[in-house]
Design an enzyme around this catalytic site. Structure first.
Site, mmCIF file in Angstrom:
data_model
loop_
_atom_site.group_PDB
_atom_site.id
_atom_site.type_symbol
_atom_site.label_atom_id
_atom_site.label_comp_id
_atom_site.label_asym_id
_atom_site.label_seq_id
_atom_site.Cartn_x
_atom_site.Cartn_y
_atom_site.Cartn_z
ATOM 1 C CG ASP A 152 -22.490 -78.502 -48.783
ATOM 2 O OD1 ASP A 152 -21.290 -78.248 -48.993
ATOM 3 O OD2 ASP A 152 -23.431 -77.879 -49.351
ATOM 4 C CG ASN B 239 -13.718 -77.792 -54.371
ATOM 5 O OD1 ASN B 239 -13.227 -78.693 -55.029
ATOM 6 N ND2 ASN B 239 -15.000 -77.760 -54.060
ATOM 7 N N GLY C 160 -12.361 -74.173 -57.836
ATOM 8 C CA GLY C 160 -13.808 -74.048 -57.666
ATOM 9 C C GLY C 160 -14.223 -73.662 -56.263
ATOM 10 C CD GLN C 161 -11.288 -71.926 -51.069
ATOM 11 O OE1 GLN C 161 -10.189 -71.991 -51.621
ATOM 12 N NE2 GLN C 161 -11.430 -71.716 -49.771
ATOM 13 C CG HIS D 98 -14.730 -75.788 -47.168
ATOM 14 N ND1 HIS D 98 -14.358 -74.503 -47.498
ATOM 15 C CD2 HIS D 98 -15.327 -76.297 -48.275
ATOM 16 C CE1 HIS D 98 -14.726 -74.240 -48.746
ATOM 17 N NE2 HIS D 98 -15.311 -75.311 -49.246
ATOM 18 C CG LEU D 99 -10.745 -81.524 -45.319
ATOM 19 C CD1 LEU D 99 -10.329 -80.255 -44.599
ATOM 20 C CD2 LEU D 99 -10.268 -82.745 -44.538
ATOM 21 C CG HIS D 100 -16.502 -80.365 -50.171
ATOM 22 N ND1 HIS D 100 -17.758 -79.828 -50.356
ATOM 23 C CD2 HIS D 100 -15.629 -79.377 -50.478
ATOM 24 C CE1 HIS D 100 -17.646 -78.572 -50.778
ATOM 25 N NE2 HIS D 100 -16.361 -78.276 -50.858
HETATM 26 P P1 AMP Z 1 -16.541 -74.748 -52.014
HETATM 27 O O1 AMP Z 1 -17.217 -74.520 -53.334
HETATM 28 O O2 AMP Z 1 -15.539 -75.867 -52.006
HETATM 29 O O3 AMP Z 1 -15.963 -73.464 -51.456
HETATM 30 O O4 AMP Z 1 -17.674 -75.258 -51.040
HETATM 31 C C1 AMP Z 1 -18.491 -74.425 -50.280
HETATM 32 C C2 AMP Z 1 -19.612 -75.290 -49.810
HETATM 33 O O5 AMP Z 1 -20.259 -74.640 -48.738
HETATM 34 C C3 AMP Z 1 -20.676 -75.569 -50.864
HETATM 35 O O6 AMP Z 1 -20.806 -76.973 -51.060
HETATM 36 C C4 AMP Z 1 -21.933 -74.956 -50.269
HETATM 37 O O7 AMP Z 1 -23.097 -75.700 -50.555
HETATM 38 C C5 AMP Z 1 -21.609 -74.943 -48.800
HETATM 39 N N1 AMP Z 1 -22.306 -73.939 -48.010
HETATM 40 C C6 AMP Z 1 -22.424 -72.623 -48.275
HETATM 41 N N2 AMP Z 1 -23.103 -72.008 -47.298
HETATM 42 C C7 AMP Z 1 -23.433 -72.961 -46.400
HETATM 43 C C8 AMP Z 1 -24.151 -72.961 -45.167
HETATM 44 N N3 AMP Z 1 -24.678 -71.839 -44.666
HETATM 45 N N4 AMP Z 1 -24.294 -74.136 -44.510
HETATM 46 C C9 AMP Z 1 -23.777 -75.270 -45.005
HETATM 47 N N5 AMP Z 1 -23.074 -75.342 -46.150
HETATM 48 C C10 AMP Z 1 -22.921 -74.199 -46.844
#
Ligand code: AMP
Length: 115
Positions: free
Chosen positions: A32, A88, A94-95, A101-103
């Site tokens: 991330d 999310n 909070g997406q 995607h899985l964090h």
């Molecule tokens: P969400 O808020 O669950 O949709 O998470 C999106 C995640 O993508 C966030 O934690 C961002 O920091 C991450 N993110 C956005 N753009 C990039 C990128 N170019 N490379 C890596 N992570 C990213």
């Protein structure tokens, strides 16, 4: 929100850089860009499912594969004491990026409840 082009599609196609830690035919994992823990890795399907709420029964095997990929990536990242996996989903979840995607978050003690 329906399936559409996102920044993650561009990462899959290598049009923008990312720190990729795992890839196979179905999934990609990369760090991330704004980490919320010492280890913060995203696991995504190559199939552009916008959000968990859009997945259906046809995606069952793929969803299982993403979880097993999360396990594998966490193991390879050395998260021996555990970790958290978060999805999310849509506005209240909070997406912000509408490509499922899985964090994977680890390397520190997680709090509960989340914010
Ligand atoms: P969400 O808020 O669950 O949709 O998470 C999106 C995640 O993508 C966030 O934690 C961002 O920091 C991450 N993110 C956005 N753009 C990039 C990128 N170019 N490379 C890596 N992570 C990213």
């Amino acid at each position: 929100m329906t399936n559409q082009e996102t920044i993650f599609s561009k990462i899959i196609r290598r049009e923008i850089p990312a720190n990729i830690v795992y890839e196979d035919d179905l999934a990609l994992a990369f760090k991330d860009v704004n980490p919320q823990a010492p280890v913060h890795i995203l696991v995504i399907p190559k199939k552009p499912i916008a959000k968990l709420a859009d997945a259906d029964a046809q995606d069952a095997a793929l969803l299982g594969h993403l979880l097993l990929t999360a396990k594998r990536v966490a193991q390879e990242a050395g998260l021996k004491n555990g970790y958290r996996v978060v999805i999310n989903t849509d506005a209240d979840g909070g997406q912000t990026v509408y490509h499922l995607h899985l964090h994977i978050l680890g390397g520190r003690q997680m709090a509960w409840p989340p914010g």
